[in-house]
Write an enzyme that holds these catalytic residues in place. Structure first.
Site, PDB file in Angstrom:
ATOM      1  N   TYR A   1      -0.099  -6.994  17.909  1.00 34.84           N
ATOM      2  CA  TYR A   1      -0.452  -6.182  16.752  1.00 34.84           C
ATOM      3  C   TYR A   1      -1.608  -5.230  17.082  1.00 34.84           C
ATOM      4  O   TYR A   1      -1.528  -4.024  16.822  1.00 34.84           O
ATOM      5  CB  TYR A   1      -0.832  -7.070  15.571  1.00 34.84           C
ATOM      6  CG  TYR A   1      -1.135  -6.269  14.321  1.00 34.84           C
ATOM      7  CD1 TYR A   1      -0.101  -5.667  13.600  1.00 34.84           C
ATOM      8  CD2 TYR A   1      -2.438  -6.109  13.877  1.00 34.84           C
ATOM      9  CE1 TYR A   1      -0.369  -4.923  12.464  1.00 34.84           C
ATOM     10  CE2 TYR A   1      -2.711  -5.361  12.736  1.00 34.84           C
ATOM     11  CZ  TYR A   1      -1.684  -4.768  12.040  1.00 34.84           C
ATOM     12  OH  TYR A   1      -1.954  -4.016  10.925  1.00 34.84           O
TER      13      TYR A   1
ATOM     14  N   LYS B   1      -1.476  -0.975  17.382  1.00 34.95           N
ATOM     15  CA  LYS B   1      -2.295  -0.094  16.555  1.00 34.95           C
ATOM     16  C   LYS B   1      -3.262   0.738  17.403  1.00 34.95           C
ATOM     17  O   LYS B   1      -3.600   1.873  17.043  1.00 34.95           O
ATOM     18  CB  LYS B   1      -3.066  -0.926  15.521  1.00 34.95           C
ATOM     19  CG  LYS B   1      -2.170  -1.585  14.474  1.00 34.95           C
ATOM     20  CD  LYS B   1      -1.355  -0.551  13.695  1.00 34.95           C
ATOM     21  CE  LYS B   1      -0.606  -1.163  12.526  1.00 34.95           C
ATOM     22  NZ  LYS B   1       0.177  -0.145  11.771  1.00 34.95           N
TER      23      LYS B   1
ATOM     24  N   THR C   1      -2.204  -7.843   0.034  1.00 33.05           N
ATOM     25  CA  THR C   1      -0.754  -7.726  -0.146  1.00 33.05           C
ATOM     26  C   THR C   1      -0.105  -8.911   0.557  1.00 33.05           C
ATOM     27  O   THR C   1      -0.792  -9.784   1.108  1.00 33.05           O
ATOM     28  CB  THR C   1      -0.199  -6.415   0.456  1.00 33.05           C
ATOM     29  OG1 THR C   1      -0.334  -6.476   1.884  1.00 33.05           O
ATOM     30  CG2 THR C   1      -0.933  -5.201  -0.073  1.00 33.05           C
TER      31      THR C   1
ATOM     32  N   ILE D   1       0.819  -1.210   0.000  1.00 33.71           N
ATOM     33  CA  ILE D   1       0.000   0.000   0.000  1.00 33.71           C
ATOM     34  C   ILE D   1       0.855   1.263   0.000  1.00 33.71           C
ATOM     35  O   ILE D   1       0.481   2.284  -0.579  1.00 33.71           O
ATOM     36  CB  ILE D   1      -0.984  -0.022   1.198  1.00 33.71           C
ATOM     37  CG1 ILE D   1      -1.976   1.129   1.106  1.00 33.71           C
ATOM     38  CG2 ILE D   1      -0.252   0.004   2.515  1.00 33.71           C
ATOM     39  CD1 ILE D   1      -3.053   1.069   2.171  1.00 33.71           C
TER      40      ILE D   1
END
Length: 289
Positions: free
Chosen positions: A166, A170, A204, A15
């Site tokens: 993770y 975030k 991705t 991205i």
């Protein structure tokens, strides 16, 4: 559209690369970042060739290492007098076992939280030279699935799981973005905005190489069936970087080019400050500008 100087971390693939190409096509000066010198050179040349924009440059740094973030910021400031947009795009999800960097930091927090926190701090002085600077932190909707944060063990030394690491990295990135926005207002930097965003689940290679355990690996593969293209995922970042609609909006979390509400379950002003202070403590040795 007025040309901006834009730095995008993690932009030699995925991205980030799509974002860089789109902004290059608009005529902006775009500085891409990668870990590998040859790859960064190749992508830089590719973007120039595909867009016809010669104002493309690159920086190389290992964002797992705060010392390298510090070195990269120093190199950037020697070359560029101002920065209009900083896009902290680099991020990753790692395996089922806890790993640390050479500096002793948990890898997920190092890359997803401490690194963008430090880079932002180090570049504030040249962001301040822009008439309307923007800091954009790429978070994730996974922040809502972080599990209960243990603010006494932010680097998950006792109860590590990849999902918690993770998701919490975030979540904390959203919190420090909100805190930064308020700090900028208090200190008179009204020309700098700071916002975070969720790009969507992107098709991705992100996170697909690490061993996350059978169930998580399976769920991850299934999620790809509903993922959007990198081009679609980049739209939110490009919007925040260039749209006049968000010129004076700061401290917000965006999804689908709209202000969204991050999960409030574990939020409090006190918790937000704990994370801010902890990040500041971690990066303090690298803040000599």
């Amino acid at each position: 559209m007025e040309s901006k100087t834009i730095l995008i971390t993690g932009s030699t693939d995925g991205i980030g690369k799509v974002t860089a190409k789109a902004l290059a096509k608009q005529g902006h000066t775009v500085i891409i970042h990668g870990r590998n010198l040859n790859k960064a050179k190749t992508v830089c040349a590719e973007i120039k060739s595909e867009t016809g924009n010669e104002k493309i440059d690159f920086v190389v740094a290992d964002l797992f290492l705060l010392a390298d973030v510090q070195r990269m910021a120093g190199d950037f400031k020697k070359k560029y007098e101002r920065l209009d947009v900083l896009i902290n795009n680099a991020g990753a999800m790692f395996g089922k076992d806890r790993e640390t960097t050479k500096e002793g930091l948990e890898k997920t927090m190092a890359l997803n939280l401490f690194s963008p926190f430090l880079l932002t701090q180090l570049l504030l002085e040249i962001l301040a030279k822009s008439p309307a600077a923007r800091i954009i932190n790429v978070s994730s909707s996974a922040h809502a699935m972080s599990g209960v944060p243990n603010l006494n063990d932010i680097q998950l030394t006792k109860n590590y799981s990849l999902g918690s690491a993770y998701g919490q990295s975030k979540l904390y990135l959203i919190w420090v973005t909100q805190y930064l926005a308020e700090e900028l207002k208090k200190t008179g930097f009204n020309n700098i905005t700071a916002n975070s965003l969720h790009p969507g689940t992107i098709k991705t290679e992100f996170g697909q190489n690490a061993d996350k355990g059978f169930i998580i690996n399976l769920l991850f593969k299934l999620s790809m069936l509903f993922a959007v293209t990198p081009e679609q995922g980049a739209e939110n970042t490009i919007y925040l970087a260039t749209s006049k609609d968000v010129e004076n909006i700061t401290g917000r979390y965006f999804a689908n080019k709209k202000v969204a509400k991050p999960n409030p379950k574990y939020y409090s002003a006190e918790n937000e400050k704990i994370i801010w202070d902890y990040c500041m403590q971690i990066v303090q040795p690298y803040l000599n500008r």
